[in-house]
Design an enzyme around this catalytic site. Structure first.
Site, PDB file in Angstrom:
ATOM      1  N   HIS A  73       1.016  -1.368  -0.027  1.00  0.00           N
ATOM      2  CA  HIS A  73      -0.260   0.211   0.384  1.00  0.00           C
ATOM      3  C   HIS A  73       0.593   1.066  -0.288  1.00  0.00           C
ATOM      4  O   HIS A  73       2.250   1.257   0.136  1.00  0.00           O
ATOM      5  CB  HIS A  73      -0.830   0.086   0.640  1.00  0.00           C
ATOM      6  CG  HIS A  73       0.040  -0.116   2.535  1.00  0.00           C
ATOM      7  ND1 HIS A  73      -0.285   1.051   2.994  1.00  0.00           N
ATOM      8  CD2 HIS A  73       0.075  -0.504   2.956  1.00  0.00           C
ATOM      9  CE1 HIS A  73       0.486   0.913   4.363  1.00  0.00           C
ATOM     10  NE2 HIS A  73       0.624   0.028   4.881  1.00  0.00           N
ATOM     11  N   CYS A 114       3.144  -5.206   6.988  1.00  0.00           N
ATOM     12  CA  CYS A 114       3.142  -4.939   5.102  1.00  0.00           C
ATOM     13  C   CYS A 114       3.831  -4.161   4.717  1.00  0.00           C
ATOM     14  O   CYS A 114       4.133  -3.543   5.421  1.00  0.00           O
ATOM     15  CB  CYS A 114       1.127  -3.778   5.093  1.00  0.00           C
ATOM     16  SG  CYS A 114       0.293  -4.888   5.919  1.00  0.00           S
TER      17      CYS A 114
END
Length: 191
Positions: free
Chosen positions: A146, A162
């Site tokens: 992301h 992440c």
């Protein structure tokens, strides 16, 4: 030139400080070697794959003819990063973010207030785009590739598992990667 443009220009010319809003940070330029770069890769890597090497803070999107686009990323803190083979199961522009129960349990002071989630936008921790990583059974792993509104975190291990890119870089990656693309997250070696 309109009034706002004129005032902004005068302010910049005179060096006057303006308050920084929640989604604006002081100017930050990534080091040149952090910018996306076309590189050669071993011929055994098939085109259309994502490879994340957490210790080097690099993500490679493989292309035809043993080439790849290399991006610099931020990755998960030691103990929160997860290696393995995943698939891009979904993609979202300006995605909604909701902390996982594990995040809330680990740090309730930071995350409990967001238990119902945050709509997509400039203040959202997932940034401008997100690729959702699914496991072999087709289940969402809650791992993401992301964007971030904190570019200073690129090249560091600070996230909850992440991989993050600047918003500009994730927007570029997002357009190049189809749903179904394989994602290889390599082991993180803690020194």
């Amino acid at each position: 030139m309109n009034r706002r443009g004129f005032i902004t220009g005068i302010t910049a010319m005179l060096g006057l400080a303006r308050p920084i809003s929640a989604h604006q940070q002081a100017a930050f330029a990534l080091p040149g070697d952090f910018l996306p770069t076309l590189v050669n890769v071993p011929s055994i890597l098939a085109a259309g794959e994502i490879h994340v090497f957490p210790n080097e803070f690099r993500l490679f999107l493989t292309l035809p003819n043993s080439r790849a686009l290399r991006y610099t990323v931020g990755v998960g803190k030691p103990g929160l990063y997860h290696s393995g083979l995943f698939t891009v199961g979904a993609k979202r522009k300006w995605p909604r973010w909701k902390p996982t129960q594990a995040m809330i349990k680990r740090n309730p002071n930071a995350y409990a207030q967001y238990a119902d989630g945050i709509p997509g936008g400039e203040d959202n921790p997932l940034g401008a785009r997100a690729l959702y990583l699914f496991d072999a059974e087709g289940h969402d792993t809650y791992l993401r590739i992301h964007g971030t509104n904190k570019p200073r975190t690129i090249g560091t291990a600070v996230s909850n598992g992440c991989a993050r890119l600047t918003n500009d870089h994730v927007a570029d990656l997002y357009e190049r990667v189809p749903v179904g693309a394989p994602v290889f997250l390599y082991d993180q070696v803690v020194v």
